[in-house]
Scaffold this active site. Structure first.
Site, mmCIF file in Angstrom:
data_model
loop_
_atom_site.group_PDB
_atom_site.id
_atom_site.type_symbol
_atom_site.label_atom_id
_atom_site.label_comp_id
_atom_site.label_asym_id
_atom_site.label_seq_id
_atom_site.Cartn_x
_atom_site.Cartn_y
_atom_site.Cartn_z
ATOM 1 N N ASP A 1 0.822 -1.228 0.131
ATOM 2 C CA ASP A 1 0.034 0.048 0.015
ATOM 3 C C ASP A 1 0.814 1.304 0.015
ATOM 4 O OD1 ASP A 1 -1.957 -1.866 0.371
ATOM 5 O OD2 ASP A 1 -2.716 -0.993 2.125
ATOM 6 N N LYS B 1 -7.007 -5.198 -2.585
ATOM 7 C CA LYS B 1 -7.864 -5.501 -1.596
ATOM 8 C C LYS B 1 -8.898 -4.482 -1.135
ATOM 9 C CE LYS B 1 -3.891 -4.207 1.666
ATOM 10 N NZ LYS B 1 -4.548 -2.853 2.598
ATOM 11 N N CYS C 1 -2.013 -2.221 7.764
ATOM 12 C CA CYS C 1 -1.942 -3.213 6.721
ATOM 13 C C CYS C 1 -0.715 -4.048 6.832
ATOM 14 C CB CYS C 1 -2.188 -2.452 5.281
ATOM 15 S SG CYS C 1 -3.842 -1.617 5.227
#
Length: 358
Positions: free
Chosen positions: A110, A231, A276
């Site tokens: 990310d 995701k 995350c």
């Protein structure tokens, strides 16, 4: 992998080299079977582990006696106090070869615009970290380390995603929610109605599909053969981990993609350390991968939660390392005890599972 992983076995017990034989199972067995009785007793296995677990300069790592005994018992499958040749074959093929010749994947989590300079810029969060700080060390890894596979994950949310603070009016709250709908603020944790009710932390709108905020940072290098994992695509369920959504309802195919490539070791980095990245590392451990969290290649939201993340990874036999240590780990010349112990435990679980299915 280069031939430096094979040496004269006779040099092993007293050698200062960091290498270990990657082939020649019978020769390795003979080198440590000091009394030539056709078995490896505990003392001989201990010497093997002393040669196996070394840093890149050839210095042996200290192995806890309790760990050594546990590992020995895992490979002494008939519990007669010795490892015979058949038991050593299992040890060699499933444990030693993985430690000496790991198959390594880099998971870049990310590193997206919204977390660096957009709607969820982590500089505005409690830790005051700058997400852009991860870009250069990750790029350096991509330039200098030969990973066997590289993955980039994306938070990839639809407009009506459950995690967005401005969407709280779209779903009824459960009576047990610690915060009521009309009082909900960004970063609050609430509970939405459902079967079962779902607990959700509320975030600013971020990483919406097909927007600038969802794109990778412009300075991050993207390997041409890399796999991209998306995701958080289900509007009703958040997904911190690059393996599973938060409710463990749907997997992202990350695990399948890693196993398709025979990956043994995963290196996890990116944003946010305590959200995350931490969730991905935790799921990697549960999925049976030897997991290395790259401290200087991560930035997070909350300092206390970052420390909790580190404790969780270390407590489950993961490793926390810096980017400078990665090359030796990937090449198999820096062989950490924690990762070897974790692999042995996973093999023990596999053996127990296979006995139950017989």
């Amino acid at each position: 992998m280069s031939s430096t992983n094979s040496i004269d076995l006779c040099q092993l017990p007293g050698s200062r080299t960091s290498t270990f034989p990657s082939d020649g199972m019978d020769a390795c067995f003979a080198a440590f079977d000091k009394n030539c009785d056709g078995w490896l007793n505990y003392g001989e296995f201990k010497e093997l582990c002393k040669a196996l677990f070394r840093d890149a300069k050839g210095n042996s790592y200290t192995v806890k006696e309790s760990w050594l005994k546990e590992i020995f018992e895992i490979f002494d499958r008939n519990l007669d106090g010795n490892i015979d040749r058949e038991e050593f074959a299992f040890c060699w093929n499933n444990w030693i070869k993985t430690i000496v010749k790991p198959v390594s994947a880099l998971l870049v989590i990310d590193v997206q615009n919204d977390f660096i300079c957009g709607t969820l810029d982590i500089r505005n969060c409690a830790a005051r970290h700058n997400g852009e700080d991860v870009v250069q060390p990750i790029n350096n890894l991509l330039d200098t380390v030969q990973f066997d596979a590289i993955f980039y994950s994306f938070d990839w949310h639809p407009e009506d995603h459950v995690s967005f603070i401005d969407n709280v009016h779209l779903r009824p709250f459960h009576p047990s929610s610690p915060v009521k709908a009309e009082q909900a603020r960004v970063y609050d944790t609430v509970r939405f109605d459902g079967d079962p009710p779902r607990t959700q932390k509320l975030w600013p709108r971020h990483c919406v599909q097909n927007t600038w905020g969802g794109q990778l940072h412009k300075d991050l290098k993207v390997a041409p053969s890399a796999v991209k994992i998306y995701k958080g695509t289900n509007p009703e369920v958040d997904s911190y981990s690059a393996f599973w959504d938060n409710s463990k309802l749907t997997d992202t195919k990350m695990e399948a993609q890693l196993k398709l490539r025979n990956v043994t070791d995963v290196y996890v980095c990116g944003i946010a350390y305590d959200v995350c990245v931490g969730a991905t590392a935790a799921d990697a451990i549960v999925s049976g991968f030897r997991t290395i969290l790259l401290d200087d290649c991560c930035r997070g939201v909350d300092l206390l939660d970052i420390e909790k993340t580190k404790e969780n990874i270390l407590g489950n036999n993961g490793l926390i390392a810096t980017s400078e240590e990665v090359e030796g780990l990937v090449k198999g010349v820096d062989r950490r005890v924690e990762l070897g112990y974790k692999l042995a435990l996973d093999l023990s679980k596999r053996l127990a599972s296979s006995k139950q299915t017989v």
